[in-house]
Design an enzyme around this catalytic site. Structure first.
Site, PDB file in Angstrom:
ATOM      1  N   ASP A 194       0.809  -1.230   0.000  1.00 37.25           N
ATOM      2  CA  ASP A 194       0.000   0.000   0.000  1.00 37.25           C
ATOM      3  C   ASP A 194       0.839   1.276   0.000  1.00 37.25           C
ATOM      4  OD1 ASP A 194      -2.305  -1.583   0.084  1.00 37.25           O
ATOM      5  OD2 ASP A 194      -2.140  -1.778   2.272  1.00 37.25           O
ATOM      6  N   ARG A 195       2.005   1.204  -0.561  1.00 38.25           N
ATOM      7  CA  ARG A 195       2.887   2.374  -0.663  1.00 38.25           C
ATOM      8  C   ARG A 195       3.350   2.898   0.699  1.00 38.25           C
ATOM      9  NH1 ARG A 195       2.970   0.201  -4.837  1.00 38.25           N
ATOM     10  NH2 ARG A 195       2.686   1.107  -6.911  1.00 38.25           N
ATOM     11  N   LEU A 196       3.159   2.073   1.737  1.00 40.45           N
ATOM     12  CA  LEU A 196       3.651   2.477   3.076  1.00 40.45           C
ATOM     13  C   LEU A 196       5.061   1.900   3.250  1.00 40.45           C
ATOM     14  CD1 LEU A 196       0.359   2.065   5.161  1.00 40.45           C
ATOM     15  CD2 LEU A 196       1.320   4.122   4.134  1.00 40.45           C
TER      16      LEU A 196
END
Ligand SMILES: Cc1cc2nc3c(=O)[nH]c(=O)nc-3n(C[C@H](O)[C@H](O)[C@H](O)COP(=O)(O)O)c2cc1C
Length: 216
Positions: A194-196
């Protein structure tokens, strides 16, 4: 002419981070571990594990970037070799600061370095130059790197002439040698879902290295 549309290309990340072991106090052991993993990865999947993108800027602040090969690394920093009169060489003489990126995205990793750059000693350059194959040695002499030339034949003729001039040992060109990037900032990036993503930045403050997590 049509080309593939990059806007819809996305990969799912999430393989790993350094959280397994906790960050080290100094960037070097973590880089050594990641570089060893990169070498293993390239042995399996191909590629040049020591290729890195080097960005420099001229005196007016205009940046330029190109790939060079890492030829030495330890806790002091990164060493690469080049022509001191090339575009990068001239820029580093005028503005001795650089940034380096190892783009290991096929392993969902990236490492970036920033800091001052200095020439290594002529002895160190000579030692490395002597270890290169004869063809690379003559190539370094034959090429006025980054100058405009008329044709490929120009450098090939120069190469042949130098080959005759030095039938045995090829001396170290006075315009060729190593640079050491002594990082004062090193950032490790690991792809997460999730692009984290995980980002861990080391920065030097006086004699100590501080490490901090940055927002992705
Ligand atoms: C995989 C790869 C490795 C390279 N390694 C070096 C290197 O170690 N030293 C070097 O001077 N140029 C190397 N080059 C060529 C540079 O990318 C660049 O074309 C050249 O150094 C001239 O750059 P400049 O005009 O910005 O100075 C490499 C290129 C590639 C694609």
């Amino acid at each position: 002419v049509t080309s593939p549309d990059p806007s819809a290309m996305r990969a799912d990340y999430g393989r790993d981070s350094w959280d397994r072991n906790g960050p080290t106090e100094h960037w070097w052991p973590l880089f050594a571990e990641w570089f060893a993993a990169r070498v293993e990865f390239c042995q399996r999947d191909g590629g040049e594990p020591n290729a890195m993108v080097l960005a420099t800027a001229d005196a007016a602040g205009r940046p330029s970037a190109r790939t060079v090969l890492l030829k030495g690394c330890d806790a002091d920093g990164l060493v690469f070799f080049t022509n001191y009169t090339s575009r990068k060489g001239t820029q580093l003489a005028a503005n001795p600061q650089a940034s380096v990126v190892f783009s290991w995205f096929d392993q969902q990793r990236q490492v970036t370095f920033g800091g001052p750059v200095e020439q290594v000693s002529a002895d160190r350059s000579a030692e490395y130059f002597a270890s290169r194959p004869r063809g690379s040695q003559l190539g370094a002499w034959a090429s006025h790197q980054s100058q405009v030339i008329g044709s490929r034949a120009d450098v090939e003729e120069r190469y042949a002439e130098l080959d005759r001039r030095w039938p045995k040992e090829v001396p170290l060109p006075p315009f060729w040698g190593g640079f050491l990037l002594r990082p004062d900032e090193v950032e490790f990036w690991a792809g997460r879902p999730d692009r984290l993503h995980d980002r861990l930045r080391y920065r030097q403050e006086a004699d100590a290295w501080i490490h901090e997590r940055l927002a992705p």
